[in-house]
Design a protein around this motif. Structure first.
Motif, PDB file in Angstrom:
ATOM      1  N   ARG A 110       0.854  -1.126  -0.030  1.00 30.32           N
ATOM      2  CA  ARG A 110       0.081   0.138  -0.039  1.00 30.32           C
ATOM      3  C   ARG A 110       1.059   1.222   0.175  1.00 30.32           C
ATOM      4  O   ARG A 110       1.685   1.383   0.872  1.00 30.32           O
ATOM      5  N   MET A 111       0.457   2.122  -0.885  1.00 28.67           N
ATOM      6  CA  MET A 111       1.391   3.426  -1.143  1.00 28.67           C
ATOM      7  C   MET A 111       0.396   4.555  -1.192  1.00 28.67           C
ATOM      8  O   MET A 111      -0.524   4.666  -1.534  1.00 28.67           O
ATOM      9  N   LEU A 112       0.785   5.485  -0.244  1.00 32.30           N
ATOM     10  CA  LEU A 112       0.088   6.633  -0.226  1.00 32.30           C
ATOM     11  C   LEU A 112       0.847   7.571  -1.148  1.00 32.30           C
ATOM     12  O   LEU A 112       1.928   8.134  -0.741  1.00 32.30           O
ATOM     13  N   SER A 113       0.310   8.374  -2.404  1.00 28.75           N
ATOM     14  CA  SER A 113       1.303   9.231  -2.864  1.00 28.75           C
ATOM     15  C   SER A 113       0.368  10.560  -3.099  1.00 28.75           C
ATOM     16  O   SER A 113      -0.948  10.450  -3.278  1.00 28.75           O
ATOM     17  N   THR A 114       0.976  11.574  -3.215  1.00 28.49           N
ATOM     18  CA  THR A 114       0.781  12.736  -3.100  1.00 28.49           C
ATOM     19  C   THR A 114       1.161  13.400  -4.352  1.00 28.49           C
ATOM     20  O   THR A 114       2.463  13.441  -4.883  1.00 28.49           O
ATOM     21  N   TYR A 115       0.438  13.814  -5.520  1.00 31.78           N
ATOM     22  CA  TYR A 115       0.712  14.259  -6.940  1.00 31.78           C
ATOM     23  C   TYR A 115       0.573  15.990  -7.035  1.00 31.78           C
ATOM     24  O   TYR A 115      -0.483  16.443  -6.683  1.00 31.78           O
ATOM     25  N   ILE A 116       1.637  16.423  -7.532  1.00 30.76           N
ATOM     26  CA  ILE A 116       1.404  18.012  -7.778  1.00 30.76           C
ATOM     27  C   ILE A 116       1.450  17.970  -9.338  1.00 30.76           C
ATOM     28  O   ILE A 116       2.704  18.049  -9.931  1.00 30.76           O
ATOM     29  N   VAL A 117       0.233  18.163  -9.898  1.00 33.77           N
ATOM     30  CA  VAL A 117       0.370  17.848 -11.233  1.00 33.77           C
ATOM     31  C   VAL A 117      -0.439  19.168 -12.007  1.00 33.77           C
ATOM     32  O   VAL A 117      -1.285  19.727 -11.418  1.00 33.77           O
ATOM     33  N   GLU A 118      -0.413  18.801 -13.461  1.00 32.88           N
ATOM     34  CA  GLU A 118      -1.218  19.803 -14.143  1.00 32.88           C
ATOM     35  C   GLU A 118      -2.577  19.528 -14.143  1.00 32.88           C
ATOM     36  O   GLU A 118      -2.966  18.353 -14.689  1.00 32.88           O
ATOM     37  N   PRO A 119      -3.676  20.205 -13.975  1.00 30.98           N
ATOM     38  CA  PRO A 119      -4.866  19.967 -13.864  1.00 30.98           C
ATOM     39  C   PRO A 119      -5.585  19.704 -15.378  1.00 30.98           C
ATOM     40  O   PRO A 119      -4.791  20.044 -16.519  1.00 30.98           O
ATOM     41  N   GLY A 120      -6.422  18.629 -15.658  1.00 34.82           N
ATOM     42  CA  GLY A 120      -7.021  18.277 -16.829  1.00 34.82           C
ATOM     43  C   GLY A 120      -6.161  17.344 -17.699  1.00 34.82           C
ATOM     44  O   GLY A 120      -6.505  16.839 -18.608  1.00 34.82           O
ATOM     45  N   LYS A 121      -5.101  16.783 -17.130  1.00 32.71           N
ATOM     46  CA  LYS A 121      -4.091  15.858 -17.850  1.00 32.71           C
ATOM     47  C   LYS A 121      -4.431  14.548 -17.113  1.00 32.71           C
ATOM     48  O   LYS A 121      -4.694  14.675 -15.851  1.00 32.71           O
ATOM     49  N   PRO A 122      -4.207  13.213 -17.840  1.00 29.45           N
ATOM     50  CA  PRO A 122      -4.548  12.124 -16.823  1.00 29.45           C
ATOM     51  C   PRO A 122      -3.452  11.691 -15.871  1.00 29.45           C
ATOM     52  O   PRO A 122      -2.272  12.539 -15.856  1.00 29.45           O
ATOM     53  N   LEU A 123      -3.935  11.617 -14.621  1.00 25.23           N
ATOM     54  CA  LEU A 123      -2.922  11.452 -13.492  1.00 25.23           C
ATOM     55  C   LEU A 123      -1.882  10.586 -13.827  1.00 25.23           C
ATOM     56  O   LEU A 123      -0.718  10.931 -13.303  1.00 25.23           O
ATOM     57  N   ALA A 124      -2.109   9.425 -14.587  1.00 22.65           N
ATOM     58  CA  ALA A 124      -0.793   8.622 -14.804  1.00 22.65           C
ATOM     59  C   ALA A 124      -1.269   8.017 -16.416  1.00 22.65           C
ATOM     60  O   ALA A 124      -2.268   7.825 -16.664  1.00 22.65           O
ATOM     61  N   ARG A 125      -0.174   7.639 -17.097  1.00 25.93           N
ATOM     62  CA  ARG A 125      -0.420   7.335 -18.175  1.00 25.93           C
ATOM     63  C   ARG A 125       0.728   6.213 -18.677  1.00 25.93           C
ATOM     64  O   ARG A 125       2.134   6.585 -18.241  1.00 25.93           O
ATOM     65  N   PHE A 126       0.507   5.261 -19.195  1.00 25.23           N
ATOM     66  CA  PHE A 126       1.615   4.084 -19.492  1.00 25.23           C
ATOM     67  C   PHE A 126       2.607   4.677 -20.512  1.00 25.23           C
ATOM     68  O   PHE A 126       2.254   5.475 -21.232  1.00 25.23           O
ATOM     69  N   THR A 127       3.884   4.062 -20.272  1.00 27.09           N
ATOM     70  CA  THR A 127       4.945   4.432 -21.097  1.00 27.09           C
ATOM     71  C   THR A 127       5.746   3.490 -21.185  1.00 27.09           C
ATOM     72  O   THR A 127       5.780   2.684 -20.459  1.00 27.09           O
ATOM     73  N   LYS A 128       6.837   3.865 -22.102  1.00 25.08           N
ATOM     74  CA  LYS A 128       8.174   2.677 -21.812  1.00 25.08           C
ATOM     75  C   LYS A 128       9.183   3.078 -21.159  1.00 25.08           C
ATOM     76  O   LYS A 128       9.363   4.311 -20.783  1.00 25.08           O
ATOM     77  N   PRO A 129       9.950   2.370 -20.664  1.00 27.59           N
ATOM     78  CA  PRO A 129      11.035   2.711 -19.567  1.00 27.59           C
ATOM     79  C   PRO A 129      12.320   3.440 -20.364  1.00 27.59           C
ATOM     80  O   PRO A 129      12.358   3.512 -21.591  1.00 27.59           O
TER      81      PRO A 129
END
Length: 118
Positions: free
Chosen positions: A99-118
């Motif tokens: 279990r992880m508690l994460s706080t994100y400081i992000v640009e509004p309106g963008k997906p919170l997470a998106r898959f990508t390549k390493p």
């Protein structure tokens, strides 16, 4: 919000519960707090966020791979910081659900997470 937030690619892979979302005092940013649960042996998949992730391992043991950084093993009580738009992958090493508690400081309106390549 429930773990099925359509603006979060990981919501279909892991159990993610959005706890709160609010405007930030930083112009052009919002703050989102999420509890993520990763079953033993499961990985998040390589992904990135449109801003910083400040995280804390609540329970379990998690291997954290962050692009261009050494892989680390995190245990309950350990914190981590992931820079904006940086690919990373988390794997629960078991034997219990991580279990992880994460706080994100992000640009509004963008997906919170998106898959990508390493």
């Amino acid at each position: 919000m429930t773990s099925r937030d359509s603006r979060d690619d990981l919501a279909g892979t892991l159990k993610r519960t959005e706890l709160q979302r609010a405007e930030s005092s930083i112009p052009g940013r919002e703050i989102v707090q999420v509890l993520t649960e990763i079953p033993p042996g499961v990985q998040s998949g390589w992904h990135q966020h449109p801003g910083e992730e400040v995280g804390f391992i609540v329970s379990g043991t998690v291997r954290m791979e962050i692009q261009a950084q050494p892989t680390v093993t995190l245990n309950a009580g350990d914190g981590f910081l992931i820079p904006p738009e940086t690919p990373h992958n988390a794997t629960d090493l078991g034997p219990r659900t991580g279990r992880m508690l994460s706080t994100y400081i992000v640009e509004p309106g963008k997906p919170l997470a998106r898959f990508t390549k390493p």
